[in-house]
Enzyme design. Structure first.
Site, PDB file in Angstrom:
ATOM      1  N   CYS A 227       0.796  -1.226   0.000  1.00 58.25           N
ATOM      2  CA  CYS A 227       0.000   0.000   0.000  1.00 58.25           C
ATOM      3  C   CYS A 227       0.830   1.279   0.000  1.00 58.25           C
ATOM      4  O   CYS A 227       0.282   2.363  -0.199  1.00 58.25           O
ATOM      5  CB  CYS A 227      -0.936   0.007   1.212  1.00 58.25           C
ATOM      6  SG  CYS A 227      -2.137  -1.341   1.212  1.00 58.25           S
ATOM      7  N   HIS A 306      12.561   1.039   4.976  1.00 57.97           N
ATOM      8  CA  HIS A 306      12.325  -0.376   4.664  1.00 57.97           C
ATOM      9  C   HIS A 306      12.884  -1.233   5.799  1.00 57.97           C
ATOM     10  O   HIS A 306      14.066  -1.161   6.107  1.00 57.97           O
ATOM     11  CB  HIS A 306      13.021  -0.727   3.350  1.00 57.97           C
ATOM     12  CG  HIS A 306      12.465  -1.939   2.677  1.00 57.97           C
ATOM     13  ND1 HIS A 306      12.264  -3.146   3.326  1.00 57.97           N
ATOM     14  CD2 HIS A 306      12.045  -2.135   1.394  1.00 57.97           C
ATOM     15  CE1 HIS A 306      11.765  -4.017   2.484  1.00 57.97           C
ATOM     16  NE2 HIS A 306      11.615  -3.433   1.302  1.00 57.97           N
ATOM     17  N   HIS A 359      -1.571  19.865   6.789  1.00 59.27           N
ATOM     18  CA  HIS A 359      -2.511  18.817   6.387  1.00 59.27           C
ATOM     19  C   HIS A 359      -1.829  17.446   6.414  1.00 59.27           C
ATOM     20  O   HIS A 359      -0.623  17.338   6.177  1.00 59.27           O
ATOM     21  CB  HIS A 359      -3.054  19.095   4.982  1.00 59.27           C
ATOM     22  CG  HIS A 359      -3.642  20.458   4.815  1.00 59.27           C
ATOM     23  ND1 HIS A 359      -4.871  20.812   5.328  1.00 59.27           N
ATOM     24  CD2 HIS A 359      -3.145  21.569   4.205  1.00 59.27           C
ATOM     25  CE1 HIS A 359      -5.116  22.077   5.025  1.00 59.27           C
ATOM     26  NE2 HIS A 359      -4.088  22.559   4.355  1.00 59.27           N
ATOM     27  N   HIS A 363      -2.502   7.011   5.143  1.00 64.53           N
ATOM     28  CA  HIS A 363      -3.083   5.887   4.399  1.00 64.53           C
ATOM     29  C   HIS A 363      -4.290   5.307   5.123  1.00 64.53           C
ATOM     30  O   HIS A 363      -4.210   4.931   6.300  1.00 64.53           O
ATOM     31  CB  HIS A 363      -2.023   4.805   4.208  1.00 64.53           C
ATOM     32  CG  HIS A 363      -2.571   3.496   3.734  1.00 64.53           C
ATOM     33  ND1 HIS A 363      -3.389   3.376   2.635  1.00 64.53           N
ATOM     34  CD2 HIS A 363      -2.422   2.240   4.226  1.00 64.53           C
ATOM     35  CE1 HIS A 363      -3.714   2.110   2.470  1.00 64.53           C
ATOM     36  NE2 HIS A 363      -3.141   1.406   3.423  1.00 64.53           N
ATOM     37  N   HIS A 392     -14.294   5.818   5.083  1.00 66.31           N
ATOM     38  CA  HIS A 392     -15.747   5.654   5.144  1.00 66.31           C
ATOM     39  C   HIS A 392     -16.368   5.623   3.752  1.00 66.31           C
ATOM     40  O   HIS A 392     -17.212   4.774   3.446  1.00 66.31           O
ATOM     41  CB  HIS A 392     -16.359   6.791   5.961  1.00 66.31           C
ATOM     42  CG  HIS A 392     -17.853   6.690   6.097  1.00 66.31           C
ATOM     43  ND1 HIS A 392     -18.725   7.263   5.187  1.00 66.31           N
ATOM     44  CD2 HIS A 392     -18.639   6.093   7.045  1.00 66.31           C
ATOM     45  CE1 HIS A 392     -19.970   7.027   5.562  1.00 66.31           C
ATOM     46  NE2 HIS A 392     -19.939   6.318   6.684  1.00 66.31           N
ATOM     47  N   ASN A 396     -10.462   0.938   1.887  1.00 74.09           N
ATOM     48  CA  ASN A 396      -9.018   0.910   1.695  1.00 74.09           C
ATOM     49  C   ASN A 396      -8.744   0.658   0.215  1.00 74.09           C
ATOM     50  O   ASN A 396      -8.864  -0.455  -0.274  1.00 74.09           O
ATOM     51  CB  ASN A 396      -8.397  -0.193   2.551  1.00 74.09           C
ATOM     52  CG  ASN A 396      -6.882  -0.278   2.405  1.00 74.09           C
ATOM     53  OD1 ASN A 396      -6.292   0.358   1.544  1.00 74.09           O
ATOM     54  ND2 ASN A 396      -6.253  -1.084   3.247  1.00 74.09           N
TER      55      ASN A 396
END
Length: 464
Positions: A227, A306, A359, A363, A392, A396
């Protein structure tokens, strides 16, 4: 060339005899031509530096024979000139778009549970588990699943998976090209990321074929990177734009659900079924100075972390087969702890997040992810509003979720000139990648924003 000759048979009939005399390509000539092209490209790319080098030698010799002050001034002016002319150009985000599926693909919770029951693949315990996950997930009633998943039983096939990919990618790209008026021949770099669907030809090749992109386009297809791959794709596009000047880069981020639905009863592998939904984004980046006036943002920096060297981190999001041979993605119980540790490594250079950014696009991996970051970073409800509302409304959508969130902030009219936005995403591996953008103007939502028809309904009050 092929040769052909007549041959006469005893009965007087005439036959055609084909002689294969095809000549293989001259590989040596091809290799030589390749190096000529590479040399030409290097010469053009570094023409300024190569021209300035002898000039620098001349100036140094002349300066050594004159007054020291004049010499120092000449060297300083020359150095500044070289710096200005050879420094890396800014990377601008001209515009972006997010795919909005048709209403027929909406999947309310009741339909989701009804279809899960009718497939006959899940036992009662698994059905109840999915129901509880959905109740606590933060997903609303208007998320989307691909066409294949609306059939009973689902019509899983390579063709259906390709159809989903085409609808999402082409849907986002059509809007992007319409809103920016960029022509296909002007795109020099294409980066596509999708973790779980990597057909041959690749997704990037599908885009090249659809829009007839130019033959020398530098195209890349990132697979299996989770993702957070959207930020990785932006980072790769940035690196390419720093090398290849005066061009555009397109970044497409998506995930494919059709061929990756889990039909077993292992609890850890059922969670993705409940959270992942259809979505995708397309981003247009530019290194052209003249694009600054029409661009929305400038890329400040990208930070990538990573933790694949750690075995637990490596396996906390893991595609595998269960005991019955059914394939799915398993999420370990240590996922949130590992995500927290990876986040700390990623953000060590930014001591006070609320002062550094106006802002946040966190994710929308799930309610737990957003809750954890809100708590650990001591963010206010408005800081995580875009993430919660995106979860909502769209669920995802994997690597594209951070773009739906940025679109939400724009649709609310909150993005002002000079504002900084932090996009942060987590993914398998385990990785935490973040990008920081600075608004170049008071940003208005683009035409056909995914929030265009529903922004007035948000934010909604969530009850779990």
């Amino acid at each position: 060339m092929d040769g052909a000759g007549d041959s006469r048979h005893g009965d007087g009939s005439v036959g055609v005899q084909i002689r294969q005399t095809r000549i293989l390509p001259d590989f040596l000539q091809s290799v030589n031509l390749k190096y000529v092209k590479l040399g030409y490209h290097y010469l053009i790319s570094n023409l300024l530096a190569l021209c300035l080098l002898p000039l620098a030698v001349v100036i140094s010799v002349e300066a050594s024979q004159t007054d020291p002050i004049i010499a120092c001034s000449a060297v300083l002016v020359f150095g500044l000139t070289v710096y200005v002319m050879t420094r890396p150009r800014p990377i601008y985000l001209v515009d972006f778009s997010c795919y909005l599926p048709p209403d027929r693909l909406k999947v309310p919770v009741s339909r989701f549970m009804n279809h899960s029951t009718l497939t006959g693949d899940f036992d009662e315990s698994s059905l109840e588990f999915q129901r509880k996950i959905l109740e606590r997930s933060g997903l609303g009633e208007d998320t989307y699943l691909p066409e294949a998943m609306h059939h009973v039983p689902p019509t899983i096939s390579m063709a259906a998976a390709r159809e989903e990919a085409e609808q999402v990618m082409f849907g986002a790209l059509d809007k992007l090209f319409t809103n920016t008026n960029v022509k296909a021949k002007d795109i020099g770099v294409l980066v596509v990321n999708c973790s779980l669907f990597n057909p041959t030809p690749s997704l990037s090749a599908m885009i090249v074929n659809k829009y007839k992109l130019r033959g020398n386009i530098r195209s890349y297809n990132l697979g299996g990177m989770g993702c957070s791959a959207g930020v990785i794709a932006v980072d790769l596009a940035k690196d390419m734009l720093l090398v290849h000047r005066n061009t555009y880069a397109v970044v497409v981020s998506t995930e494919n659900i059709t061929q990756n639905w889990y039909f077993g009863n292992k609890k850890a592998m059922l969670i993705p079924n409940c959270l992942f939904r259809v979505g995708g984004s397309a981003v247009l980046l530019s290194n052209k100075s003249r694009d600054k006036r029409r661009s929305k943002y400038r890329l400040s920096h990208v930070v990538r972390t990573h933790r694949g060297a750690d075995d637990k981190a490596f396996r906390c999001v893991y595609q595998e087969q269960d005991d019955t041979g059914r394939t799915g993605v398993s999420l370990s119980k240590e996922l949130m702890a590992i995500a927290g540790e990876t986040l700390k490594t990623n953000i060590t250079t930014i001591p006070d997040f609320k002062l550094a950014f106006e802002h946040f696009c966190i994710h929308a991996g799930g309610r737990a992810v957003i809750d954890e970051l809100e708590k650990n970073l001591q963010l206010s409800p408005v800081h995580v509003e875009a993430s919660r509302m995106t979860l909502h409304r769209f669920g995802n959508t994997s690597s594209s979720s951070i773009w739906y969130e940025l679109a939400y902030i724009e649709a609310k009219g909150r993005m002002r000139r000079g504002n900084r936005v932090w996009q942060i995403a987590f993914g398998s591996g385990f990785k935490c990648n973040s990008a920081v953008w600075e608004a170049l103007r008071n940003v208005k939502p683009s035409k056909d924003s995914p929030w265009e028809d529903c922004i007035d309904k948000y934010p909604v009050t969530l009850s779990y």
